[in-house]
Design a protein around this motif. Structure first.
Motif, PDB file in Angstrom:
ATOM      1  N   CYS A  25      -5.168   2.027   8.490  1.00 45.42           N
ATOM      2  CA  CYS A  25      -5.053   2.654   7.178  1.00 45.42           C
ATOM      3  C   CYS A  25      -6.366   2.460   6.431  1.00 45.42           C
ATOM      4  CB  CYS A  25      -3.895   2.029   6.393  1.00 45.42           C
ATOM      5  SG  CYS A  25      -3.730   2.663   4.721  1.00 45.42           S
ATOM      6  N   GLU A  77      -0.940   0.579   9.265  1.00 41.70           N
ATOM      7  CA  GLU A  77      -1.235   1.645  10.218  1.00 41.70           C
ATOM      8  C   GLU A  77      -0.685   2.969   9.715  1.00 41.70           C
ATOM      9  OE1 GLU A  77       0.473   0.563  13.951  1.00 41.70           O
ATOM     10  OE2 GLU A  77      -1.194  -0.762  14.439  1.00 41.70           O
ATOM     11  N   VAL A  78      -1.361   4.052  10.092  1.00 47.91           N
ATOM     12  CA  VAL A  78      -0.904   5.397   9.763  1.00 47.91           C
ATOM     13  C   VAL A  78      -0.928   6.240  11.030  1.00 47.91           C
ATOM     14  CG1 VAL A  78      -1.585   5.383   7.340  1.00 47.91           C
ATOM     15  CG2 VAL A  78      -3.229   6.035   9.055  1.00 47.91           C
ATOM     16  N   CYS A  80       0.853  -1.190   0.000  1.00 52.99           N
ATOM     17  CA  CYS A  80       0.000   0.000   0.000  1.00 52.99           C
ATOM     18  C   CYS A  80       0.890   1.242   0.000  1.00 52.99           C
ATOM     19  CB  CYS A  80      -0.889  -0.017   1.237  1.00 52.99           C
ATOM     20  SG  CYS A  80      -1.912   1.455   1.430  1.00 52.99           S
ATOM     21  N   ASN A 127      -6.922   3.253   3.321  1.00 58.36           N
ATOM     22  CA  ASN A 127      -6.694   2.918   1.910  1.00 58.36           C
ATOM     23  C   ASN A 127      -6.716   1.410   1.701  1.00 58.36           C
ATOM     24  OD1 ASN A 127      -6.181   3.701  -0.783  1.00 58.36           O
ATOM     25  ND2 ASN A 127      -4.029   3.214  -0.511  1.00 58.36           N
ATOM     26  N   CYS A 134       0.425   3.499   3.666  1.00 56.43           N
ATOM     27  CA  CYS A 134       1.015   3.007   4.919  1.00 56.43           C
ATOM     28  C   CYS A 134       2.307   2.243   4.685  1.00 56.43           C
ATOM     29  CB  CYS A 134       0.020   2.133   5.661  1.00 56.43           C
ATOM     30  SG  CYS A 134      -0.397   0.598   4.815  1.00 56.43           S
TER      31      CYS A 134
END
Length: 55
Positions: free
Chosen positions: A43, A22-23, A14, A45, A17
């Motif tokens: 995340c 995780e973000v 991705c 997305n 992230c």
């Protein structure tokens, strides 16, 4: 009879992230909205899987 080693192609990571799922987000508090730290979250997305979403 010898067995063949099957290679599974790796799915792309991705871009948001970078594969972690995780973000980080800055946490802001108060009337003047000053930053006090960071908080990790899922995340959105890739929905936490770390794999790039399908088109």
């Amino acid at each position: 009879m010898a067995r063949r080693k099957v290679t599974v192609p790796e799915s792309p990571k991705c871009p948001v992230c970078k594969g972690t799922g995780e973000v980080s987000r800055t946490v802001r508090v108060g009337r003047k909205r000053h930053a006090v730290g960071a908080q990790t979250g899922l995340c959105l997305n890739c929905l936490g899987s770390g794999d790039a979403p399908a088109d």
